[in-house]
Scaffold this active site. Structure first.
Site, mmCIF file in Angstrom:
data_model
loop_
_atom_site.group_PDB
_atom_site.id
_atom_site.type_symbol
_atom_site.label_atom_id
_atom_site.label_comp_id
_atom_site.label_asym_id
_atom_site.label_seq_id
_atom_site.Cartn_x
_atom_site.Cartn_y
_atom_site.Cartn_z
ATOM 1 N N HIS A 46 -0.538 7.255 5.417
ATOM 2 C CA HIS A 46 -0.622 6.136 4.612
ATOM 3 C C HIS A 46 0.045 6.243 3.149
ATOM 4 O O HIS A 46 0.390 5.412 2.437
ATOM 5 C CB HIS A 46 -2.180 5.523 4.274
ATOM 6 N N ARG A 71 -1.231 15.463 6.615
ATOM 7 C CA ARG A 71 -1.548 14.472 7.642
ATOM 8 C C ARG A 71 -0.197 13.736 8.335
ATOM 9 O O ARG A 71 0.518 12.925 7.258
ATOM 10 C CB ARG A 71 -2.574 13.495 7.225
ATOM 11 N N ASP A 177 -11.974 3.753 8.840
ATOM 12 C CA ASP A 177 -11.478 3.146 9.915
ATOM 13 C C ASP A 177 -12.498 2.960 11.072
ATOM 14 O O ASP A 177 -12.709 2.054 11.789
ATOM 15 C CB ASP A 177 -10.192 3.936 10.756
HETATM 16 C C1 3PY Z 1 -10.324 6.791 7.261
HETATM 17 O O1 3PY Z 1 -11.243 6.864 6.566
HETATM 18 O O2 3PY Z 1 -10.104 5.966 8.147
HETATM 19 C C2 3PY Z 1 -9.343 7.676 6.911
HETATM 20 O O3 3PY Z 1 -8.075 7.675 7.643
HETATM 21 C C3 3PY Z 1 -9.555 8.838 5.783
HETATM 22 O O4 3PY Z 1 -8.231 9.097 5.429
HETATM 23 MG MG MG Z 2 -8.177 6.136 8.938
#
Ligand code: 3PY
Ligand code: MG
Length: 257
Positions: A46, A71, A177
């Protein structure tokens, strides 16, 4: 000065708090490394990073004396190999939803016999101060950590299979998520009780499998909670939040009369 690995930081401190950076600017990465975090994560999923900013960011973080973590974007396992060649100490892969996803991730990040990572760690060896390729090959699988992100219903269902994949060292819970998944799209709130219960279950099952566990904390208070629960690796906010919090605190102080 040789770079330090996340494995050795975890060994000496027991757990660690990582900065989480979206900005593709090496000076910000170096500044985060010098701010007191145990390690610094560069976010390509992101965040605004590209391979060039990852390469420069890793060098800047090494200058600050802490390990660099990357990441990768969803499914971009070729980038996982490249980030390791650039000197990343660990890789976080988002949306690992099956043992098959986990095997593809391990294949890209571990040398044989655990995986199929191709040889070429030129920058990684430079940063580690290593000159003996055979010794580097011998030590790197154990010194390079792989975090499979658990953040969907499919991942929860496949968790034990994911944890059993050789070459997967750790899981990392994406609580935002996961909360979207568990609320069927109605909410994004890591602190939902069902989300916290699911995270506790992931923590317990990963511990039983002998794997490390990480999670993302949006506030300092959440970071403290996760530390008290025994997580090994806690991501604490983002560079945008650090900037906003610092600026708003100083402005409020300056305008307090
Ligand atoms: C989430 O909380 O979905 C993440 O990917 C945290 O970086
Ligand atoms: Mg996430």
């Amino acid at each position: 000065m040789a770079s330090i690995s996340l494995v050795s930081v975890l060994r000496s401190r027991g757990s660690c708090l990582t900065a989480w950076l979206a900005s593709p600017e090496p000076l910000i990465a170096e500044s985060a490394a010098r701010a007191g975090f145990d390690c610094v994560t560069l976010d390509m999923q992101h965040g605004l990073h590209d391979p060039g900013s990852i390469m420069r960011g890793i060098g800047a973080i090494a200058l600050g004396g802490v390990p660099a973590i990357v990441r990768i974007p969803v499914g971009d396992f070729a980038m996982a190999s490249r980030a390791l060649d650039m000197g990343a100490s660990a890789i976080i892969a988002p949306m690992i939803n099956s043992a098959e996803d986990a095997r593809a991730f391990a294949a890209a990040t571990k040398y044989q016999p655990l995986g199929e990572r191709s040889w070429g760690p030129v920058r990684a060896m430079q940063l580690a101060g290593a000159t003996d390729g055979a010794a580097f090959l011998r030590d790197t699988n154990a010194e390079t950590l792989t975090f499979a992100m658990i953040e969907t219903r499919a991942a929860l269902a496949a968790l034990d299979d994911i944890l059993a994949v050789p070459g997967i060292d750790a899981v990392f819970i994406g609580p935002s998520d996961l909360s979207i998944a568990l609320s069927d799209g109605a909410d994004v709130n890591p602190m939902r009780p069902d989300n916290q219960a699911a995270a506790a279950d992931v923590l317990a099952r990963a511990r039983k499998a002998g794997k490390l566990v990480g999670i993302f904390a949006i506030t300092g208070e959440q970071g403290r909670l996760y530390r008290s629960l025994g997580y090994d690796f806690i991501a604490l906010g983002t560079d945008g939040m650090y900037f906003h919090l610092g600026a708003s605190t100083m402005l409020a102080e300056a305008r307090a009369v």
